[in-house]
Design a protein around this motif. Structure first.
Motif, short mmCIF file in Angstrom:
data_model
loop_
_atom_site.label_atom_id
_atom_site.label_comp_id
_atom_site.label_asym_id
_atom_site.label_seq_id
_atom_site.Cartn_x
_atom_site.Cartn_y
_atom_site.Cartn_z
N ARG A 124 0.84 -1.21 0.00
CA ARG A 124 0.00 0.00 0.00
C ARG A 124 0.86 1.25 0.00
O ARG A 124 0.57 2.23 -0.68
CB ARG A 124 -0.93 -0.01 1.21
N PHE A 125 1.93 1.22 0.76
CA PHE A 125 2.90 2.32 0.79
C PHE A 125 3.40 2.58 -0.64
O PHE A 125 3.41 3.71 -1.13
CB PHE A 125 4.06 1.95 1.71
N ILE A 126 3.78 1.52 -1.29
CA ILE A 126 4.32 1.63 -2.65
C ILE A 126 3.27 2.19 -3.60
O ILE A 126 3.54 3.08 -4.40
CB ILE A 126 4.82 0.25 -3.14
N ARG A 127 2.06 1.68 -3.47
CA ARG A 127 1.02 2.16 -4.37
C ARG A 127 0.73 3.65 -4.18
O ARG A 127 0.57 4.41 -5.13
CB ARG A 127 -0.28 1.38 -4.19
N ARG A 128 0.70 4.08 -2.94
CA ARG A 128 0.44 5.50 -2.69
C ARG A 128 1.57 6.35 -3.25
O ARG A 128 1.35 7.43 -3.81
CB ARG A 128 0.25 5.74 -1.19
N ALA A 129 2.79 5.84 -3.10
CA ALA A 129 3.94 6.58 -3.64
C ALA A 129 3.85 6.66 -5.17
O ALA A 129 4.10 7.71 -5.77
CB ALA A 129 5.23 5.91 -3.21
N ARG A 130 3.43 5.57 -5.80
CA ARG A 130 3.26 5.58 -7.26
C ARG A 130 2.16 6.56 -7.65
O ARG A 130 2.26 7.25 -8.66
CB ARG A 130 2.91 4.18 -7.78
N ASP A 131 1.12 6.60 -6.85
CA ASP A 131 0.02 7.52 -7.14
C ASP A 131 0.50 8.97 -7.11
O ASP A 131 -0.10 9.83 -7.75
CB ASP A 131 -1.12 7.35 -6.12
N LEU A 132 1.54 9.21 -6.34
CA LEU A 132 2.09 10.56 -6.30
C LEU A 132 3.17 10.75 -7.35
O LEU A 132 3.89 11.75 -7.36
CB LEU A 132 2.63 10.86 -4.89
N ILE A 162 11.05 5.26 -4.84
CA ILE A 162 10.24 4.50 -3.89
C ILE A 162 11.12 3.49 -3.17
O ILE A 162 10.98 3.27 -1.97
CB ILE A 162 9.07 3.80 -4.62
N ARG A 163 12.06 2.93 -3.91
CA ARG A 163 12.99 1.99 -3.29
C ARG A 163 13.71 2.66 -2.12
O ARG A 163 13.84 2.09 -1.04
CB ARG A 163 14.00 1.52 -4.34
N LEU A 164 14.16 3.89 -2.35
CA LEU A 164 14.84 4.63 -1.29
C LEU A 164 13.89 4.93 -0.13
O LEU A 164 14.25 4.77 1.03
CB LEU A 164 15.38 5.95 -1.85
N LEU A 165 12.69 5.36 -0.48
CA LEU A 165 11.72 5.73 0.56
C LEU A 165 11.32 4.53 1.41
O LEU A 165 11.20 4.64 2.64
CB LEU A 165 10.48 6.37 -0.07
N VAL A 166 11.13 3.39 0.77
CA VAL A 166 10.78 2.19 1.53
C VAL A 166 11.92 1.85 2.48
O VAL A 166 11.69 1.51 3.65
CB VAL A 166 10.48 1.00 0.58
N GLY A 167 13.14 1.99 2.00
CA GLY A 167 14.30 1.74 2.86
C GLY A 167 14.30 2.66 4.07
O GLY A 167 14.51 2.22 5.20
N LEU A 168 14.04 3.92 3.83
CA LEU A 168 14.03 4.89 4.93
C LEU A 168 12.85 4.63 5.88
O LEU A 168 12.98 4.73 7.11
CB LEU A 168 13.93 6.32 4.38
N GLU A 194 11.10 11.33 12.61
CA GLU A 194 9.68 11.68 12.44
C GLU A 194 9.47 12.40 11.12
O GLU A 194 10.16 13.37 10.81
CB GLU A 194 9.24 12.57 13.62
N CYS A 195 8.47 11.94 10.35
CA CYS A 195 8.29 12.52 9.02
C CYS A 195 6.86 12.40 8.51
O CYS A 195 6.34 11.29 8.35
CB CYS A 195 9.23 11.81 8.04
N PRO A 196 6.21 13.53 8.26
CA PRO A 196 4.83 13.54 7.77
C PRO A 196 4.69 12.89 6.41
O PRO A 196 3.63 12.34 6.08
CB PRO A 196 4.50 15.04 7.65
N ILE A 197 5.73 12.94 5.61
CA ILE A 197 5.68 12.34 4.28
C ILE A 197 5.49 10.84 4.40
O ILE A 197 4.57 10.26 3.80
CB ILE A 197 6.97 12.66 3.49
N LEU A 198 6.33 10.23 5.21
CA LEU A 198 6.22 8.78 5.40
C LEU A 198 4.91 8.43 6.09
O LEU A 198 4.29 7.41 5.77
CB LEU A 198 7.41 8.26 6.22
N ARG A 199 4.48 9.27 7.00
CA ARG A 199 3.21 8.98 7.68
C ARG A 199 2.06 8.98 6.68
O ARG A 199 1.15 8.17 6.76
CB ARG A 199 2.95 10.00 8.79
N ASP A 200 2.13 9.90 5.74
CA ASP A 200 1.09 9.95 4.72
C ASP A 200 1.12 8.71 3.83
O ASP A 200 0.10 8.09 3.55
CB ASP A 200 1.26 11.20 3.85
N LEU A 201 2.30 8.34 3.40
CA LEU A 201 2.43 7.18 2.53
C LEU A 201 2.01 5.89 3.25
O LEU A 201 1.47 4.97 2.64
CB LEU A 201 3.87 7.04 2.02
N GLU A 202 2.26 5.87 4.55
CA GLU A 202 1.84 4.75 5.37
C GLU A 202 0.33 4.58 5.31
O GLU A 202 -0.18 3.49 5.56
CB GLU A 202 2.22 5.05 6.82
#
Lengths: 161, 161
Positions: free
Chosen positions: A48-56, A63-69, B119-127
DNA sequence: GCTTGACCTTCCCGTCATGGGAAGGGGGAA
DNA sequence: TTCCCCCTTCCCATGACGGGAAGGTCAAGC
């Protein structure tokens, strides 16, 4: 939970699920004895995280980096923000580019009678007839951005050559 | 005039020239005895027309139609205008889509401290944490446009599935 | 138990408009 | 002749998938 259920629960198609696994965006799923992939609720959250990121509009690599973080408790929000800002900058550049195209074409279309006659300002502009009509179409706004993720697929900006 | 000179004169790369010929966008060029392609000034005009159309973001298929109309003395400007308007509509839709993405991300990035803390609102949103933060990110603005030229390459709008 | 049909598997191809590069031949000047 | 740049065709890669073929699996109904 098999792949179809994980897809329905996450909004990511089965094709994408297998693709994401193949490129290492998500870890290899476990398998049943029959070879079916098995997913957990945690996996669905990641999807779901990945899908939302793709939607943006984020690229798979970002996304690979963001998932890692996301999964890193020691992360700094600065890294997340930087990645996001990079993407925003690319979106902005693309918006500017498309807007320039739209405005030029809008103007030409508005000047076109759109009737049965052959006379047409749009074709005259494309012809490059600089003398008869003022060519207000903007020169390319952004140069030298080869290999740019947001437009790599579309127009390598073949311009210069 | 060989292919390199035609490319330099028109702003279309040699690669594209051969490609355009292969897909029938331009007629097959004549050849020298040695098999080299030969181009005329008229050919260069057509190539410039094509390049300008590409610069305005038109797809090869629409350019194919426009070139046909351009070379047709019996054309009606209404046909040209209709093709142009279609493209403008697609540009507009894409601009709206990208702008929505940009605005959402801009807002999230602005809310992010961007420091060493996790802490990060971006990741919270994607979550997808709908409870802790109001999720103002827009739902997809445009639905059901599969196979759409301007976004066929990017996100098949895999959403629904 | 057997059939049916929905699901799963891998693998390959197509998209769109290009660029890159290999392997081989041509062409004109020093 | 040598040199280098140009030309030729052909195949591969891009990003992020979808389509579909060929074949295996599973649960429900009879």
């Amino acid at each position: 939970m098999n792949i179809g259920q994980a897809a329905a629960a996450s909004g990511v198609s089965t094709k994408m699920l297998r693709y994401y696994e193949s490129i290492g965006l998500i870890p290899k799923a476990g398998r049943t004895e029959a070879g079916y992939r098995v997913y957990s609720g945690t996996d669905v959250n990641t999807l779901r995280f990945i899908r939302r990121a793709r939607d943006l509009g984020l690229s798979i690599e970002r996304i690979r980096l963001l998932v890692g973080l996301w999964q890193d408790r020691e992360r700094s929000s600065g890294d997340v923000k930087r990645i996001t800002e990079e993407h925003v900058a690319e979106l902005e550049a693309k918006i500017v580019e498309l807007t320039a195209m739209r405005d030029s074409l809008r103007e030409l279309a508005d000047a076109c009678h759109g009737d049965h006659r052959p006379e047409c300002p749009i074709l005259r502009d494309l012809e490059g007839d600089v003398d008869r009509t003022a060519r207000r179409r903007a020169e390319p706004l952004v140069r030298e951005r080869r290999g740019h993720p947001l437009e790599a697929h579309r127009r390598g900006h073949h311009h210069g050559a």
